[in-house]
Each structure stands twice: as structure tokens, then as C-alpha cells.
Design a protein around this motif. Structure first.
Motif, short mmCIF file in Angstrom:
data_model
loop_
_atom_site.label_atom_id
_atom_site.label_comp_id
_atom_site.label_asym_id
_atom_site.label_seq_id
_atom_site.Cartn_x
_atom_site.Cartn_y
_atom_site.Cartn_z
N LEU A 162 40.20 36.11 40.56
CA LEU A 162 41.58 35.62 40.65
C LEU A 162 42.19 35.95 42.00
O LEU A 162 42.98 35.17 42.55
N ALA A 165 41.04 33.50 44.46
CA ALA A 165 41.76 32.22 44.31
C ALA A 165 43.15 32.27 44.92
O ALA A 165 43.84 31.25 44.96
N ARG A 449 38.46 31.54 35.83
CA ARG A 449 38.58 30.09 36.05
C ARG A 449 39.59 29.48 35.08
O ARG A 449 40.38 28.61 35.45
N ASP A 452 43.05 30.44 36.35
CA ASP A 452 43.37 29.69 37.57
C ASP A 452 43.74 28.25 37.23
O ASP A 452 44.71 27.70 37.78
N THR A 453 43.00 27.64 36.32
CA THR A 453 43.30 26.27 35.90
C THR A 453 44.67 26.19 35.22
O THR A 453 45.46 25.26 35.45
N SER A 458 44.10 23.02 38.21
CA SER A 458 42.67 22.85 38.46
C SER A 458 42.17 24.13 39.10
O SER A 458 42.96 25.00 39.46
N SER A 459 40.85 24.25 39.26
CA SER A 459 40.29 25.48 39.83
C SER A 459 39.04 25.17 40.63
O SER A 459 38.21 24.32 40.24
N SER A 460 38.90 25.87 41.74
CA SER A 460 37.67 25.78 42.54
C SER A 460 36.75 26.95 42.28
O SER A 460 35.69 27.06 42.90
N LEU A 461 37.15 27.85 41.37
CA LEU A 461 36.28 28.95 41.01
C LEU A 461 35.06 28.42 40.26
O LEU A 461 35.14 27.38 39.61
#
Length: 466
Positions: A162, A165, A449, A452-453, A458-461
Motif C-alpha cells: 500500500l 501504491a 490490491r 487500493d482498488t 483501480s490498482s496497478s498492484l
């Protein structure tokens, strides 16, 4: 692969270890590094197997054939990059994980598997020594704040992801030091705590904030935590030990394994505590798993007079049974470093009661063999209950936030790792039940993830691999 015929020509070689007579006199780690040539040979055993089942065996999806090949070719920095691509803390898993990847190694169908976890340790230690592992704070902050409750491997992994992110992450730990079971549950002879401090220092430099002495729901209001943060991750572990309800359980000298291990770990940290000691005592450990082995090694170092480890189940076979085929986890007889140091192991033994002295201390353990129902007795000045854990603690943050539990008593969550309370997520043993460190880290990454989403849409993890 580096050497296509390596698996045909080279035998599996365990990493060297410190002599038993030396290591039982201190609390330093047992294994020693491979010689460079021996390590290269071990990586050469990794096959060009087409479908690397080790990926399936590893909950993190570690890119094992890739970093084995890179070490063989002396491309250590690239190997470190591959290792960190899927694992936040390879220095922990390489020491503590039972290596389900090795159980799934294709070479293990008819030969000894590749020494995967030992290569993992070699890579990360080389990376730290060369200065390749350095603090990398996120370039941009999102302005979102996330609280992580619990600083064991799942909480640390979630916090690390996290933070990467760009969220502002604070980890709350009820103990006086960060690390959870890594700190107080794992003996120093398996994980010296300077290795833990090394990683925590990096996380602090990257912006993660740690607060100790914060027992959420007890001395810190759980609802206030939700008001102060945009998201909350519950990673408090499965910490309620399984008890043994037999006559005599109330006698002094009978302790849960974590009570015993924590007291010695605190003593090793230099705290002014009187550790529960096995010195000069007949010690009985009830439970044949890793925690029991940790108690065994600790009792050796404390100078126990004798140590017996009792297991309710039958002795596992030396090789895979027909109903336990590859690539399933091999349920076979194993000898840890603590078992190498001494002690007796008794299988298929059921404890019936304890008897004690006139002053209320345990003195004898009375049991029966499971198969023949033969009565047996053992001297017992110290009894350690290492029979696993039954779930997360009630009260505190669970009751304080109204968190729903499953029928198994674990914290319930949805596919996005969120509990029934919006914005409150969970990871690790708290929702899985007692499991492995590698699962804890994988859960922490996957949960991050989900958080984060939730926060960003959305998430790039990385997506979960298991």
C-alpha cells in the motif's frame, strides 16, 4: 537453463550448518552459507521442465526457474530483481517457509528436489551485502490514509504494498516491538532479529509509520480508527491457542508454546524478564509441528535435562505414500535442525491427564498409545502445549467494529478482501486460519490490491496468484 544436464549429474546438497555442540550454546542462526561453487551446482539442478510446478506450489508465484538460472550465470542483481518482483520479504520466507515449492518441484517426482529456499536466502543476502536493496519511497502520494492492524508478515506485506501504491500507511501493533510472530514467536536461532530490524528500517525510510503499544479496541478506539483513516486492514493473526482439556491442566508448569517462546525471545532482546526456563527439567512438548520444533530447539539451548515431543498422529512415512502423490505436499517424516540436536519423538500418543507435586506443580504426564491403548507415563517438570491455534481473538477490534466471522471462527471477507464493514479489509491468518508465512505474505499482497482498488477505483498492484 544454465546446465541442461545438471539435474542428472549433481545431487541435492543441504546448506552447511553450525556444529550442534556450538549452536546449542547460543541463539544465533543455525545454517551457514553455501560455498560459491556448491551454490552454483545447486542452481544447475533446476530443470528446463516446461511447466514449472514450483510456481503452483508457491502461493507467491515466485519466478523460481528464472532466478535459479540467473544465479547459475552469475547475474545476481537480476536474480534479486526477479525475487523481489513477487516477494516483499524473501529473507523471511527463505528462512522460515517449509518450502511447498520444493514439494512441487518436477525433479521431486523421482529424485530430491532443488534446494529452492536456500538459493532464495543466498540471493537476498547477496543483495543486501551489495547494497542493491535500498529505500524507494513512492514518487507520488495519493493523500489516502490506511491503517494496518497487526505487524506480522501479512500486515507488513499489506503495508509495504500500500505504501508503494502511494498511500500513507500506519501499522498499529499491540506489543512493544514490531514484527508479530516474526519478533516474538520465531526463535532467534531461526531468525536473528537484526534481519527483521533491517527490513523495518527500509520500510520506515520509505514512509511507513509504526506505532507500538496500540491494542485496537482495547486502548485505542476501533471506531475512531475508521474515522481517522480511509481504509483499515485487519491482520491480527490466528492467536487463540488450542488448549488441552484433561485433568491436571491447571497445574503450574504447563504453558502454551507461544507463552514459552515469547518469554525467551524477550530475554534474547535484552528485556528484564525471567524467561520460562527448561534448565535441568524434564520437558514434554505436546504437538509435532513447527512450533513444537521451535520449543524443542529452545529447550536444548536452555539446558533441559530431557525433552520429549508427543504427537497424536502416526509417524509419517519416510517417502511419499501412494495416496500422497507428487505434486501434493509430501507428508513425510522430517528432521529439523532442532531434532538433529536431540530429544525423543513419540507418535500416536494421546495425553490423558497430568499429576503433580503437593505444592501444585506438574510432575508426570499420563497417556495411552492410540493403537494399543497401552498406558504410558513420562516425567514432566515443564509441559508445553504446541497444538496449533483455533482463530483470531474475540473482543477488541473484532467486536468493536462488528466484524462477522465464518463458521470456522475466522474473519469473513469477500473476493476483494473486504469484511462486512465497508472500508475494513482483512489478511493473513485472521481470515485464513493458522497457516504458513508464505501464505501470510501472499494474502497481505492480495489484500493490498483490494484496498487500493477500493480507494482509487483501480490498482496497478500485482493481482493474486493463488
Amino acid at each position: 537453463m544454465g546446465k541442461a544436464t545438471g539435474f542428472l549429474e549433481i545431487q541435492r546438497q543441504k546448506p552447511p550448518a553450525r556444529p550442534i555442540a556450538e549452536r546449542i550454546r547460543d541463539w544465533r542462526e543455525v545454517p551457514l552459507p553455501y560455498e560459491a561453487s556448491a551454490l552454483r551446482d545447486q542452481t544447475a539442478r533446476c530443470m528446463d521442465c516446461g511447466i514449472p510446478f514450483c510456481h503452483n506450489g508457491c502461493p507467491l508465484g515466485n519466478l523460481i526457474p528464472e532466478w535459479n538460472d540467473l544465479v547459475y550465470r552469475d547475474r545476481w542483481r537480476a536474480a534479486s530483481d526477479r525475487l523481489h518482483a513477487t516477494n516483499n520479504f524473501p529473507e523471511f520466507t527463505g528462512r522460515l517457509c517449509p518450502a511447498p515449492c520444493e514439494g512441487s518441484c518436477v525433479l521431486g517426482i523421482n529424485d530430491a528436489p532443488v534446494t529452492i529456499k536456500s538459493v532464495e536466502v543466498a540471493i537476498i543476502e547477496r543483495a543486501f551485502a551489495e547494497g542493491w536493496v535500498s529505500a524507494q519511497p513512492p514518487a507520488v502520494r495519493t493523500g489516502k490514509r490506511v491503517a494496518v492492524v497487526g505487524s506480522g508478515p501479512s500486515g507488513l506485506a499489506a503495508a509495504d504494498q500500500l505504501n508503494r501504491a502511494g498511500h500513507d500507511v500506519t501499522v498499529f501493533e499491540r506489543a512493544d516491538r514490531i514484527g508479530g510472530l516474526l519478533r516474538y514467536g520465531i526463535p532467534a536461532f531461526k531468525l536473528e532479529k537484526q534481519g527483521l530490524e533491517r527490513r523495518l528500517a527500509l520500510m520506515r525510510a520509505e514512509g511507513v509509520v509504526f506505532q507500538t503499544g496500540c491494542h485496537i479496541g482495547v486502548n485505542r478506539d476501533a471506531r475512531q480508527l475508521m474515522r481517522d483513516f480511509d481504509g483499515v486492514v485487519l491482520a491480527g493473526g490466528s492467536t487463540v491457542p488450542r488448549d488441552l482439556g484433561v485433568p491436571g491442566r491447571e497445574l503450574a508448569g504447563i504453558h502454551f508454546a507461544m507463552e514459552y517462546l515469547t518469554s525467551q525471545n524477550r530475554a534474547c532482546e535484552g528485556d528484564a524478564v525471567e524467561a520460562i526456563s527448561a534448565r535441568g527439567k524434564h520437558v514434554i512438548i505436546i504437538g509435532g509441528g513447527d512450533t513444537g520444533a521451535d520449543c524443542l530447539g529452545t529447550a536444548h539451548r536452555q539446558g533441559a535435562r530431557s525433552v520429549r515431543q508427543l504427537e497424536l498422529l502416526q509417524r509419517p512415512p519416510d517417502a511419499r505414500a501412494p495416496q500422497n502423490p507428487w505434486p501434493m505436499w509430501p507428508n513425510i517424516f522430517r528432521v529439523s535442525s532442532a531434532h538433529e540436536e536431540g530429544g525423543d519423538r513419540h507418535y500416536a500418543v494421546a495425553t490423558e491427564r497430568f499429576s503433580g507435586t503437593t505444592d501444585g506443580r506438574v510432575a508426570r504426564l499420563h497417556a495411552k498409545t492410540v493403537d494399543t491403548q497401552e498406558s504410558i507415563e513420562f516425567d514432566a517438570d515443564l509441559v508445553l502445549l504446541a497444538m496449533g491455534f483455533v482463530g483470531p481473538e474475540r473482543g477488541g477490534v473484532v467486536d468493536g467494529l462488528g466484524i462477522e466471522l465464518t463458521a470456522r471462527g475466522t474473519v469473513a471477507r469477500n473476493a476483494d478482501w473486504m469484511t462486512n464493514v465497508p472500508g475494513v479489509f482483512t489478511a493473513g491468518d485472521m481470515q485464513r486460519g493458522q497457516s504458513l508465512i508464505v501464505w501470510a505474505i501472499a494474502d497481505g499482497r492480495s489484500c493490498a490490491r483490494g484496498v487500493d482498488t477500493y480507494l482509487m477505483g483501480s490498482s496497478s498492484l500485482p493481482a493474486p496468484v493463488a
